[in-house]
Design a protein around this motif. Structure first.
Motif, PDB file in Angstrom:
ATOM      1  N   GLU A  57       3.327   1.106   3.090  1.00  0.00           N
ATOM      2  CA  GLU A  57       3.074   0.007   4.014  1.00  0.00           C
ATOM      3  C   GLU A  57       3.530  -1.308   3.405  1.00  0.00           C
ATOM      4  O   GLU A  57       3.185  -1.642   2.271  1.00  0.00           O
ATOM      5  CB  GLU A  57       1.571  -0.096   4.349  1.00  0.00           C
ATOM      6  CG  GLU A  57       1.031   1.155   5.008  1.00  0.00           C
ATOM      7  CD  GLU A  57      -0.239   0.899   5.805  1.00  0.00           C
ATOM      8  OE1 GLU A  57      -0.394  -0.203   6.355  1.00  0.00           O
ATOM      9  OE2 GLU A  57      -1.074   1.814   5.854  1.00  0.00           O
ATOM     10  N   PHE A  68       0.845  -1.190   0.000  1.00  0.00           N
ATOM     11  CA  PHE A  68       0.000   0.000   0.000  1.00  0.00           C
ATOM     12  C   PHE A  68       0.881   1.241   0.000  1.00  0.00           C
ATOM     13  O   PHE A  68       1.842   1.311   0.746  1.00  0.00           O
ATOM     14  CB  PHE A  68      -0.908   0.010   1.239  1.00  0.00           C
ATOM     15  CG  PHE A  68      -1.829   1.188   1.311  1.00  0.00           C
ATOM     16  CD1 PHE A  68      -2.995   1.225   0.539  1.00  0.00           C
ATOM     17  CD2 PHE A  68      -1.549   2.270   2.138  1.00  0.00           C
ATOM     18  CE1 PHE A  68      -3.847   2.314   0.605  1.00  0.00           C
ATOM     19  CE2 PHE A  68      -2.402   3.360   2.209  1.00  0.00           C
ATOM     20  CZ  PHE A  68      -3.557   3.381   1.433  1.00  0.00           C
ATOM     21  N   ILE A  74      -4.933   0.418   5.288  1.00  0.00           N
ATOM     22  CA  ILE A  74      -4.837  -0.800   6.074  1.00  0.00           C
ATOM     23  C   ILE A  74      -5.029  -0.425   7.536  1.00  0.00           C
ATOM     24  O   ILE A  74      -4.352   0.455   8.056  1.00  0.00           O
ATOM     25  CB  ILE A  74      -3.466  -1.475   5.853  1.00  0.00           C
ATOM     26  CG1 ILE A  74      -3.302  -1.879   4.375  1.00  0.00           C
ATOM     27  CG2 ILE A  74      -3.318  -2.689   6.765  1.00  0.00           C
ATOM     28  CD1 ILE A  74      -1.916  -2.349   4.015  1.00  0.00           C
ATOM     29  N   ARG A 103      -4.588   7.242  10.342  1.00  0.00           N
ATOM     30  CA  ARG A 103      -3.811   8.485  10.265  1.00  0.00           C
ATOM     31  C   ARG A 103      -4.721   9.706  10.133  1.00  0.00           C
ATOM     32  O   ARG A 103      -4.549  10.553   9.256  1.00  0.00           O
ATOM     33  CB  ARG A 103      -2.797   8.418   9.122  1.00  0.00           C
ATOM     34  CG  ARG A 103      -1.716   7.351   9.345  1.00  0.00           C
ATOM     35  CD  ARG A 103      -0.731   7.284   8.197  1.00  0.00           C
ATOM     36  NE  ARG A 103      -1.287   6.738   6.978  1.00  0.00           N
ATOM     37  CZ  ARG A 103      -1.445   5.448   6.723  1.00  0.00           C
ATOM     38  NH1 ARG A 103      -1.080   4.554   7.616  1.00  0.00           N
ATOM     39  NH2 ARG A 103      -1.965   5.042   5.584  1.00  0.00           N
ATOM     40  N   GLU A 147       0.399   5.504   0.076  1.00  0.00           N
ATOM     41  CA  GLU A 147      -0.508   6.650   0.208  1.00  0.00           C
ATOM     42  C   GLU A 147       0.273   7.907  -0.168  1.00  0.00           C
ATOM     43  O   GLU A 147       1.303   8.211   0.439  1.00  0.00           O
ATOM     44  CB  GLU A 147      -1.005   6.748   1.651  1.00  0.00           C
ATOM     45  CG  GLU A 147      -2.021   7.842   1.888  1.00  0.00           C
ATOM     46  CD  GLU A 147      -2.501   7.813   3.338  1.00  0.00           C
ATOM     47  OE1 GLU A 147      -3.199   6.843   3.707  1.00  0.00           O
ATOM     48  OE2 GLU A 147      -2.138   8.712   4.101  1.00  0.00           O
ATOM     49  N   TYR A 201      -5.511   1.142  15.920  1.00  0.00           N
ATOM     50  CA  TYR A 201      -6.274   2.192  15.248  1.00  0.00           C
ATOM     51  C   TYR A 201      -7.720   2.191  15.772  1.00  0.00           C
ATOM     52  O   TYR A 201      -8.341   1.137  15.903  1.00  0.00           O
ATOM     53  CB  TYR A 201      -6.301   1.954  13.723  1.00  0.00           C
ATOM     54  CG  TYR A 201      -5.003   2.227  12.993  1.00  0.00           C
ATOM     55  CD1 TYR A 201      -3.802   2.455  13.665  1.00  0.00           C
ATOM     56  CD2 TYR A 201      -4.978   2.237  11.603  1.00  0.00           C
ATOM     57  CE1 TYR A 201      -2.628   2.700  12.961  1.00  0.00           C
ATOM     58  CE2 TYR A 201      -3.804   2.477  10.890  1.00  0.00           C
ATOM     59  CZ  TYR A 201      -2.635   2.705  11.581  1.00  0.00           C
ATOM     60  OH  TYR A 201      -1.476   2.940  10.886  1.00  0.00           O
ATOM     61  N   ARG A 204      -4.431  -0.953  11.261  1.00  0.00           N
ATOM     62  CA  ARG A 204      -3.364  -1.616  12.018  1.00  0.00           C
ATOM     63  C   ARG A 204      -3.718  -1.661  13.501  1.00  0.00           C
ATOM     64  O   ARG A 204      -4.584  -0.914  13.981  1.00  0.00           O
ATOM     65  CB  ARG A 204      -2.040  -0.869  11.842  1.00  0.00           C
ATOM     66  CG  ARG A 204      -1.559  -0.752  10.406  1.00  0.00           C
ATOM     67  CD  ARG A 204      -0.894  -2.009   9.915  1.00  0.00           C
ATOM     68  NE  ARG A 204      -0.311  -1.847   8.581  1.00  0.00           N
ATOM     69  CZ  ARG A 204       0.389  -2.786   7.958  1.00  0.00           C
ATOM     70  NH1 ARG A 204       0.584  -3.970   8.529  1.00  0.00           N
ATOM     71  NH2 ARG A 204       0.885  -2.584   6.755  1.00  0.00           N
ATOM     72  N   VAL A 217       4.153   0.069   8.802  1.00  0.00           N
ATOM     73  CA  VAL A 217       3.832   1.353   8.186  1.00  0.00           C
ATOM     74  C   VAL A 217       5.067   2.243   8.290  1.00  0.00           C
ATOM     75  O   VAL A 217       5.659   2.346   9.356  1.00  0.00           O
ATOM     76  CB  VAL A 217       2.676   2.035   8.943  1.00  0.00           C
ATOM     77  CG1 VAL A 217       2.254   3.310   8.231  1.00  0.00           C
ATOM     78  CG2 VAL A 217       1.501   1.091   9.093  1.00  0.00           C
TER      79      VAL A 217
END
Lengths: 127, 371
Positions: free
Chosen positions: A60, A40, B302, B353, A42, B307, B304, A65
């Protein structure tokens, strides 16, 4: 693993390819290998202003991350949309199909702070 | 991105082999363990499609023996080990008096008065201490052989074909959650049909000093079916797709078995007291305060561990584990949510985020192998 000679680098493992007053940015093959399979990415929208050393996105892997740090400040003029469907391009072709964003460089003087290929080679050789 | 220079980490009997295979080694629960040998995705797919070999020598092996072994374990754990036939196993937990989970376990009945309790590496000492205390006054003794027992798992649809030529144990006759004694690669072993991947497979317990010999033979066997050695990275994605909880993520001292959807493991109908009974009876009667659910992310991102999960403007819970599912090709997660939000089909938001990303609650597991 020798790095391309025509790029500049950061100690955070981003690369910069300068083209006139614009620059392409990605992460190095070394970084991609360390992260493992990238699943992934972003990235900012076109038009976003990014600042040197600030975060401009996230990458990621299966496990983790990681923030992406901007090597230079400027305005995002293009984003690699291909990474949405094929984030693995970062692993497979970090300096080509795995490019991430293109910016209009705000302060060309910031280029002088970047590492040359020899300095980056030395950095990754030290682990 | 540098390896931790932690020299206090314990080495398994296979550590030198992992290094020679080029594995990336990390500290995990006090052990130096391989997280991946090559690509986590490749290792994951090898287990789903063919076979993979795992070093699990960090796990805790606790043998309980004596005339009271079964009844003492029934009083110490939430399950009812005396109901196991010899040679069979079940999933269990050891709880604190308040019902919080100290660890999740597999209990194998090896003989009429002899059991093997397998604990997670990070909890092995705590489980060993708790069991020792709970066995006081019984005619059962605890033999903690965690540092004398190596464990190698061979998992995947071709695991049986790969292992069969190297053991006298009749693998076809060995049922799921059963265990049998017999040589593997000529070395005395216990072979169990258990695992943590969602695939068919076997776990092989051997003497610590001879684990390397077993590994070498089984690695050749696994490679013979186009399989690979597999690290903890793929072990985590495999178990997550299979909807299996991981201690420290889905399970901890602040979580009880009912929260985790594992109330079936708690045998309230068994005779006599057991540690946690009073608290767990209360939870069983009133219902858990949170519920573990599966999530498929419908937006981009995603979810994690840690979160937040929202329903509308209300904070509902938290993600416990999440990754990009290699098999399904979408981001999956497990999360605790408020009981009223736990119905399959409910749309929640994961806060990634700072952004709200929609996700749908789905039944677990995410992946089930074809019968």
């Amino acid at each position: 693993m020798s790095v391309p000679r025509d790029l500049r680098y950061t100690k955070d493992h981003e690369w910069v390819r300068v083209d006139g007053d614009e620059a392409d940015i990605g992460i190095t093959a070394y970084a991609a290998h360390q992260l493992g399979d990238i699943v992934f990415v972003e990235l900012p929208r076109i038009g976003t202003a990014i600042t040197a050393h600030g975060t401009f996105g996230v990458v990621e892997s299966v496990k983790a991350v990681s923030d992406l740090f901007a090597p230079l400040g400027g305005e995002v003029v293009a984003v690699n949309e291909g990474l949405t469907g094929s984030p693995e391009s970062v692993n497979e072709d970090a300096y080509g199909a795995g490019w991430m964003i293109r910016i209009h460089v705000a302060e060309p003087a910031q280029l002088d702070e970047l590492l040359d290929p020899d300095a980056y080679d030395t950095l990754i050789a030290a682990g | 991105m540098t390896l931790p220079a932690d020299d206090d980490l314990r080495e398994t009997p296979l550590s030198a082999r992992h290094a020679a295979l080029g594995a990336r080694l990390i500290g995990f629960s006090g052990w130096r363990m391989p997280v991946q040998y090559g690509s986590i995705l490749d290792e994951h797919r090898a287990v789903r499609e063919r076979a993979g070999l795992f070093d699990l020598s960090h796990m805790g092996e606790l043998f309980v023996e004596g005339p009271d072994a079964g009844s003492a374990l029934a009083a110490a754990l939430v399950s009812d080990p005396p109901t196991l036939a010899v040679g069979r196993a079940h999933y269990s937990m050891i709880c604190a008096p308040d019902g919080g989970i100290i660890d999740d376990l597999i209990v194998y009945r090896l003989a009429e008065e002899r059991y093997l309790v397998v604990a997670n590496a990070g909890n092995a000492a705590a489980v060993s201490d708790a069991l020792a205390e709970r066995l006081i006054g019984t005619r059962a003794i605890l033999d903690d052989r965690s540092l004398a027992t190596g464990l190698v798992a061979i998992q995947g649809p071709l695991a049986r074909a790969a292992l069969a030529p190297h053991t006298d144990v009749d693998l076809a006759a060995l049922r799921y959650y059963a265990i049998s004694e017999g040589p593997v690669a000529g070395i005395p072993a216990l072979v169990a049909r258990t695992g943590y991947t969602g695939e068919d497979g076997f776990e092989v317990f051997v003497d610590w000093e001879r684990t390397g010999e077993v590994w070498d033979v089984l690695l050749d066997a696994v490679r013979g079916v186009d399989g690979v050695p597999v690290g903890l990275g793929a072990r985590d994605t495999l178990r997550l797709e299979a909807g299996m909880p991981l201690y420290g993520n889905e399970l901890d001292l602040h979580t009880n078995p009912y929260d985790a959807g594992l109330g079936r493991v708690v045998k309230l109908g068994k005779p006599g007291p057991f540690v946690g009974r009073v608290a767990l009876e209360r939870v069983e009667a009133s219902g858990p305060a949170k519920r573990l659910v599966g999530l498929i992310v419908e937006g981009r991102g995603i979810g994690r561990h840690g979160y937040p999960v929202h329903v509308g403007d209300r904070l509902s819970g938290v993600v416990t584990s999440g990754t990009q599912s290699p098999t399904l090709g979408v981001p999956i997660a497990m999360a605790y949510v408020a009981p009223g939000d736990a119905e399959a089909g409910t749309i929640v938001d994961i806060e990634i985020r700072g952004a709200r990303v929609p996700a749908r609650i789905v039944p677990l597991p995410f992946y089930r192998r074809q019968a």
